[in-house]
Design a protein around this motif. Structure first.
Motif, mmCIF file in Angstrom:
data_model
loop_
_atom_site.group_PDB
_atom_site.id
_atom_site.type_symbol
_atom_site.label_atom_id
_atom_site.label_comp_id
_atom_site.label_asym_id
_atom_site.label_seq_id
_atom_site.Cartn_x
_atom_site.Cartn_y
_atom_site.Cartn_z
ATOM 1 N N HIS A 100 33.554 45.523 39.669
ATOM 2 C CA HIS A 100 34.568 46.335 39.952
ATOM 3 C C HIS A 100 36.024 45.852 40.304
ATOM 4 O O HIS A 100 37.019 45.822 39.716
ATOM 5 N N ASP A 103 37.183 43.430 37.379
ATOM 6 C CA ASP A 103 37.851 44.434 36.447
ATOM 7 C C ASP A 103 39.117 44.937 36.736
ATOM 8 O O ASP A 103 40.053 44.983 36.048
ATOM 9 N N GLU A 104 39.466 45.342 38.199
ATOM 10 C CA GLU A 104 40.568 45.811 38.485
ATOM 11 C C GLU A 104 41.680 44.565 38.670
ATOM 12 O O GLU A 104 42.894 44.752 38.384
ATOM 13 N N GLU A 107 42.925 44.110 35.509
ATOM 14 C CA GLU A 107 43.922 45.250 35.228
ATOM 15 C C GLU A 107 45.325 45.165 35.808
ATOM 16 O O GLU A 107 46.350 45.707 35.315
#
Length: 125
Positions: A100, A103-104, A107
């Protein structure tokens, strides 16, 4: 009247009574000695029986002490295994957090920005 001498008869009776008394005393002494000997062997038997009981208890205590030692070893091993399981569980729960995080990062970072170093301290990146 005829004169009868009763002295030998009385003397024989006195000797008979002394002999009977001596026999009774000797018999009493022998009976007392036998009673003392019996009492001695009876007490020795009781002491031997108590010694056997004590030895049995000492053996049982040694076995129980050995079992207690084994239980303590098992408890120590169990505590170590639980600690390992907790570490593994914490790693299992934190494993998706890394995914996560990356992934963050992808993004939230604008295009064209390149990271050369990332440091994490506690919960802060």
């Amino acid at each position: 009247m005829a004169r009868i001498n009763l002295l030998p008869w009385r003397e024989n009776l006195r000797r008979q009574r002394k002999r009977d008394f001596g026999i009774l005393i000797a018999g009493g002494a022998v009976a007392s000695l036998l009673a003392v000997v019996w009492w001695h062997f009876y007490n020795e038997g009781l002491i031997d029986e108590q010694r056997r009981r004590n030895q049995f208890l000492e053996r049982q205590i040694a076995e129980v002490d050995q079992q207690i030692k084994e239980i303590k070893d098992l408890e120590r091993t169990r505590a170590q295994l639980i600690a390992r399981m907790n570490v593994i569980q914490s790693l299992q729960t934190s494993r998706p957090q890394v995914v996560h995080l990356f992934d963050e990062l992808v993004e939230t970072l604008p295009e064209g920005v390149y990271l050369t170093d990332i440091a994490q301290t506690g919960g802060a990146v």
